[in-house]
Motif scaffolding. Structure first.
Motif, short mmCIF file in Angstrom:
data_model
loop_
_atom_site.label_atom_id
_atom_site.label_comp_id
_atom_site.label_asym_id
_atom_site.label_seq_id
_atom_site.Cartn_x
_atom_site.Cartn_y
_atom_site.Cartn_z
N THR A 9 59.40 4.72 23.97
CA THR A 9 59.21 3.31 23.65
C THR A 9 60.54 2.56 23.73
N PHE A 10 61.62 3.27 23.40
CA PHE A 10 62.97 2.69 23.49
C PHE A 10 63.04 1.33 22.79
N CYS A 20 71.03 12.53 24.69
CA CYS A 20 70.03 13.42 25.28
C CYS A 20 70.12 13.37 26.81
N ARG A 132 66.80 17.29 18.28
CA ARG A 132 67.19 16.04 17.62
C ARG A 132 67.93 16.31 16.32
P1 ATP Z 1 60.69 5.71 16.96
O1 ATP Z 1 61.56 5.96 15.78
O2 ATP Z 1 60.37 4.25 17.19
O3 ATP Z 1 59.47 6.59 17.01
P2 ATP Z 1 62.43 7.32 18.67
O4 ATP Z 1 63.83 7.12 18.20
O5 ATP Z 1 61.75 8.60 18.32
O6 ATP Z 1 61.55 6.07 18.28
P3 ATP Z 1 61.34 7.13 21.35
O7 ATP Z 1 61.57 5.94 22.21
O8 ATP Z 1 60.00 7.32 20.77
O9 ATP Z 1 62.49 7.13 20.23
O10 ATP Z 1 61.76 8.46 22.12
C1 ATP Z 1 61.80 8.62 23.51
C2 ATP Z 1 62.23 10.05 23.81
O11 ATP Z 1 63.56 10.25 23.32
C3 ATP Z 1 61.38 11.12 23.10
O12 ATP Z 1 61.25 12.25 23.95
C4 ATP Z 1 62.20 11.47 21.89
O13 ATP Z 1 61.95 12.79 21.41
C5 ATP Z 1 63.62 11.36 22.45
N1 ATP Z 1 64.60 11.07 21.41
C6 ATP Z 1 64.58 10.06 20.53
N2 ATP Z 1 65.64 10.09 19.70
C7 ATP Z 1 66.36 11.17 20.08
C8 ATP Z 1 67.57 11.77 19.59
N3 ATP Z 1 68.22 11.26 18.54
N4 ATP Z 1 68.02 12.90 20.20
C9 ATP Z 1 67.33 13.43 21.26
N5 ATP Z 1 66.19 12.90 21.77
C10 ATP Z 1 65.70 11.80 21.19
#
Ligand code: ATP
Length: 205
Positions: A9-10, A20, A132
């Motif tokens: 969703t970013f 990452c 993460r």
């Molecule tokens: P939200 O808190 O709104 O759910 P999020 O920080 O988890 O958002 P997303 O946009 O849902 O971020 O994640 C996109 C991708 O990035 C997913 O595969 C997620 O697992 C990965 N991702 C998010 N934050 C991290 C992080 N801190 N380290 C590694 N991968 C990450």
């Protein structure tokens, strides 16, 4: 070609995403990585969801330094909710002779069996996972073995976890806490300029 796909969703894109992707770009031998912001149906749009255009623009800013990365608006242009399997089917049609790698954080791998058509996803792409948090390091090894037993190809990229989420950042912004240490400078500037997420940067920024 080896093609990585990084969906999310970013909202907003943060240094956890960047850490990452940089680690994957350094270690996984990919020729290209496609970042694909997902579509949230209008009726589900929360107050604190930035528009598709803003999320796309923030991704462009955050990843502009990574040469092999391109940002795609494909999911944003589709109808309804985004399903990874549909995007992967589409990419397999566009790149029939290339190998696809689906990049994800550990939360996604750990819940992978709950994904819509996850077995088909395993047949369309290898998975690349980044932890993460420190606790997830061992847990993803176990999950990777389970998915390998189902025929999946799972690659774990090791890097120091950068613990942050977009939810945490949005909460901090609402409370007017400075969260610029979790975001790239140009994304901070974009959020300020567009007045996204009810601001949250101390005056002077
Ligand atoms: P939200 O808190 O709104 O759910 P999020 O920080 O988890 O958002 P997303 O946009 O849902 O971020 O994640 C996109 C991708 O990035 C997913 O595969 C997620 O697992 C990965 N991702 C998010 N934050 C991290 C992080 N801190 N380290 C590694 N991968 C990450």
């Amino acid at each position: 070609m080896n093609i990585g796909i990084f969906g999310g969703t970013f909202n907003p894109v943060h240094l956890g995403h960047m850490n990452c992707l940089k680690s994957v770009a350094d270690q996984a031998g990919l020729d290209k990585i496609i970042v694909i912001p997902d579509r949230i149906p209008p009726h589900k749009q929360a107050e604190d969801l930035a528009s598709a255009e803003d999320r796309l623009n923030m991704c462009r800013l955050a990843f502009e330094g990574l040469k092999c990365v391109e940002i795609s608006d494909w999911e944003l242009k589709q109808e309804g909710k985004s399903y990874s399997v549909i995007t992967l089917r589409h990419l397999k049609e566009v790149y029939p002779h290339d190998k696809l790698f689906f990049i994800m954080g550990s939360d996604m791998l750990l819940s992978f069996e709950k994904w819509y058509q996850y077995k088909e996803i395993l047949s369309l792409a290898a998975l690349i996972c980044v932890a993460r948090s420190q606790e997830d390091v061992d847990r993803i090894e176990i999950k990777a073995d389970q998915l390998r037993a189902e025929g999946g190809e799972i690659i774990i990229v090791r890097t120091a976890p950068f613990e942050v989420s977009s939810t945490q950042i949005r909460e901090m912004l609402k409370k007017n806490f400075d969260c610029s240490c979790y975001l790239s400078e140009n994304v901070v500037q974009y959020i300020v300029d567009k007045n996204l997420y009810n601001r949250g940067f101390p005056s002077g920024r």
